[in-house]
Scaffold this active site. Structure first.
Site, mmCIF file in Angstrom:
data_model
loop_
_atom_site.group_PDB
_atom_site.id
_atom_site.type_symbol
_atom_site.label_atom_id
_atom_site.label_comp_id
_atom_site.label_asym_id
_atom_site.label_seq_id
_atom_site.Cartn_x
_atom_site.Cartn_y
_atom_site.Cartn_z
ATOM 1 N N HIS A 104 24.296 -14.406 -24.526
ATOM 2 C CA HIS A 104 23.760 -15.772 -24.609
ATOM 3 C C HIS A 104 22.975 -15.867 -25.921
ATOM 4 O O HIS A 104 22.406 -14.868 -26.377
ATOM 5 C CB HIS A 104 22.828 -15.957 -23.399
ATOM 6 C CG HIS A 104 22.304 -17.342 -23.204
ATOM 7 N ND1 HIS A 104 21.249 -17.851 -23.924
ATOM 8 C CD2 HIS A 104 22.686 -18.324 -22.355
ATOM 9 C CE1 HIS A 104 20.990 -19.083 -23.512
ATOM 10 N NE2 HIS A 104 21.854 -19.399 -22.558
ATOM 11 N N ASP A 135 19.478 -8.236 -20.246
ATOM 12 C CA ASP A 135 19.276 -9.642 -19.911
ATOM 13 C C ASP A 135 19.852 -9.860 -18.512
ATOM 14 O O ASP A 135 21.077 -9.888 -18.330
ATOM 15 C CB ASP A 135 19.994 -10.499 -20.966
ATOM 16 C CG ASP A 135 20.021 -11.980 -20.606
ATOM 17 O OD1 ASP A 135 19.598 -12.332 -19.492
ATOM 18 O OD2 ASP A 135 20.483 -12.774 -21.449
ATOM 19 N N GLN A 186 21.592 -13.774 -15.252
ATOM 20 C CA GLN A 186 22.682 -14.152 -14.345
ATOM 21 C C GLN A 186 22.926 -13.087 -13.272
ATOM 22 O O GLN A 186 23.836 -13.239 -12.467
ATOM 23 C CB GLN A 186 23.977 -14.375 -15.138
ATOM 24 C CG GLN A 186 23.896 -15.509 -16.142
ATOM 25 C CD GLN A 186 23.788 -16.885 -15.477
ATOM 26 O OE1 GLN A 186 24.111 -17.065 -14.315
ATOM 27 N NE2 GLN A 186 23.324 -17.870 -16.245
ATOM 28 N N LYS A 231 16.948 -19.643 -12.127
ATOM 29 C CA LYS A 231 18.356 -19.352 -11.800
ATOM 30 C C LYS A 231 18.463 -18.588 -10.478
ATOM 31 O O LYS A 231 19.555 -18.298 -10.008
ATOM 32 C CB LYS A 231 19.004 -18.545 -12.927
ATOM 33 C CG LYS A 231 19.118 -19.335 -14.238
ATOM 34 C CD LYS A 231 19.752 -18.501 -15.315
ATOM 35 C CE LYS A 231 19.554 -19.056 -16.712
ATOM 36 N NZ LYS A 231 20.262 -20.286 -16.999
ATOM 37 N N CYS A 244 26.054 -21.796 -24.651
ATOM 38 C CA CYS A 244 25.155 -20.981 -25.492
ATOM 39 C C CYS A 244 25.766 -19.626 -25.800
ATOM 40 O O CYS A 244 25.049 -18.605 -25.888
ATOM 41 C CB CYS A 244 23.777 -20.814 -24.849
ATOM 42 S SG CYS A 244 22.878 -22.337 -24.705
HETATM 43 N N1 PLP Z 1 20.604 -15.196 -20.781
HETATM 44 C C1 PLP Z 1 21.623 -15.620 -20.026
HETATM 45 C C2 PLP Z 1 22.734 -14.677 -19.700
HETATM 46 C C3 PLP Z 1 21.633 -16.930 -19.546
HETATM 47 O O1 PLP Z 1 22.645 -17.351 -18.800
HETATM 48 C C4 PLP Z 1 20.555 -17.790 -19.885
HETATM 49 C C5 PLP Z 1 20.572 -19.196 -19.447
HETATM 50 O O2 PLP Z 1 21.594 -19.774 -19.164
HETATM 51 C C6 PLP Z 1 19.515 -17.284 -20.658
HETATM 52 C C7 PLP Z 1 19.557 -15.986 -21.087
HETATM 53 C C8 PLP Z 1 18.331 -18.125 -20.999
HETATM 54 O O3 PLP Z 1 17.572 -18.402 -19.847
HETATM 55 P P1 PLP Z 1 16.326 -19.369 -19.908
HETATM 56 O O4 PLP Z 1 16.797 -20.650 -20.523
HETATM 57 O O5 PLP Z 1 15.920 -19.537 -18.482
HETATM 58 O O6 PLP Z 1 15.291 -18.708 -20.737
#
Ligand code: PLP
Length: 412
Positions: free
Chosen positions: A129, A206, A209, A232, A370
């Protein structure tokens, strides 16, 4: 709420706990397939947040009065709930942040400041992401370090042989996603970490998900850092977690500073607080922390394994039904997948498909999610993404297929 076995998992009962699922969109029952962007919230989480503002509202850590003492205990209990959920060794290895993005930025700034120098190497993967690309890109630009990318196969799996070739004594940090928000791939994080540790490189995972869908044990995978967002995982927005091994967090300099992060301040010298307060500047999102703990308790009550197997059943059903549509191609066919399906249909624009699905009350996400480098890799402008949660049903997949067929007919 009782813990349910897989056979007895009562989806109707679970659905009734999500008030928003009673809503109609464009005169049709809401079918929510955008939980990868943010999940819906059960009444237990909404009630916990309401209860805080109605009966407990006060600031933490700085008061001797009853309300402040009580909410401080509740907030620290929330930290312990999260510690147990991911099996961290110590509660002070759990840092409250505003979300995954904030957690990654914290590590990039603080770890980066202390440990990254010119010529060092940082490895990320091609399926990250943007939130797990940009902080490292910026850090590498600032420090004259080198950013290397683990490539991804056609089916959407990381090429571990290529990863092996990227690792060397200059590698200081590896940052990889546990579950891809675009492909649904569940990465072999334990293996990724083990390989990096052979070169003494730290690893950040990270988990944005992964947390709502799969059991995470940070000690078992031996992660140095693990990040996720509350929203999430059935919790509120604006709150997230950085797990970090005590050893790193103790050595790393503070990132944001201010009230709450100190032991003593004078104009000649400031002494910073111990963990976790060193990294928690200012008044935190107290209701968020309370709400996140309520969300974790909610997941625990159903059982993460039950959630996982239910979602897997829906994923298998949805994949079969989608593949029966002429011209539909799924992007991301890894063997080990979570409840995310990205697809394109011939050369129809994903945005047009998403807009028509919305007319039938079906919420999907369209675009690059993203993950623009990944879109480039698959030579698509974007995809339609269906992302699942515990409240989704096979009947909702049937509604999706019906609406999708209509959309395709209209657009072609
Ligand atoms: N990393 C992953 C894999 C994501 O799917 C997302 C959000 O869709 C993020 C990071 C960023 O999360 P946040 O916007 O809650 O900081």
């Amino acid at each position: 709420m009782e813990v349910l076995s897989k056979e007895n998992i009562d989806i109707e009962k679970i659905r009734a706990q999500f008030p928003i699922l009673q809503k109609s969109i464009n005169g049709k029952p809401l079918v929510y397939f955008d939980s990868g962007a943010t999940s819906q919230k059960p009444i237990q989480v909404i009630d916990a947040i309401n209860a805080y503002y109605k009966n407990q509202n006060s600031n933490i850590h700085r008061g001797v009065h009853t309300l402040s003492s009580e909410i401080t205990v509740a907030y620290e209990n929330a930290r312990t709930t999260i510690q147990k959920y991911i099996n961290a060794k110590r509660a002070h290895e759990i840092i409250f942040t505003s979300g995954t993005t904030d957690s990654i930025n914290l590590v990039a700034h603080s770890f980066g400041k202390k440990y990254i120098t010119a010529g060092d190497e940082i490895i990320i993967s091609a399926m990250e992401h943007h939130s797990n690309i940009l902080p490292w890109q910026l850090l590498c630009e600032e420090k004259n370090a080198v950013l290397k990318i683990i490539p991804v196969s056609e089916s959407g799996e990381l090429l571990l042989d290529e990863y092996k070739k990227l690792l060397n004594a200059k590698t200081k940090l590896v940052a990889a996603t546990h579950v891809s928000n675009t492909l649904g791939t569940i990465n072999p994080v334990k293996k990724i970490i083990e390989m990096a540790h052979q070169f003494n490189a730290a690893v950040l995972i990270d988990g944005a998900q992964a947390i709502p869908h799969t059991k995470v044990d940070v000690q078992n995978i031996d992660a140095d850092f693990y990040c996720f967002s509350g929203h999430k995982a059935y919790g509120p927005t604006g709150v997230g977690i950085l797990y970090g091994k005590e050893k790193w967090l103790n050595e790393m300099p503070p990132y944001k500073v201010g009230g709450g992060t100190i032991k003593t301040v004078s104009f000649s010298k400031t002494v910073y607080a111990d963990l976790p307060l060193k990294f928690e500047a200012g008044t935190p999102h107290i209701a968020g922390g309370i709400g996140l703990a309520a969300a974790i308790n909610y997941i625990n009550a159903i059982g993460i394994e039950n959630i996982n197997s239910h979602e897997h059943e829906i994923l298998t059903y949805a994949t079969e039904r989608l593949l029966s549509i002429n011209g539909l191609k799924i992007i991301g066919n890894a063997k080990n997948k979570a409840g995310v399906i990205s697809f394109v249909v011939n050369d129809l624009h994903p945005l047009d498909i998403g807009t028509i699905l919305d007319k039938y009350g079906i919420a999907v996400r369209t675009g690059h999610h993203c993950t623009q480098p990944l879109m480039e890799h698959y030579c698509v402008p974007g995809t339609v993404r269906v992302s699942l949660a515990v409240y989704n049903t096979k009947e909702e997949i049937d509604s999706l297929i019906e609406a999708l067929n209509k959309a395709i007919k209209m657009l072609q």
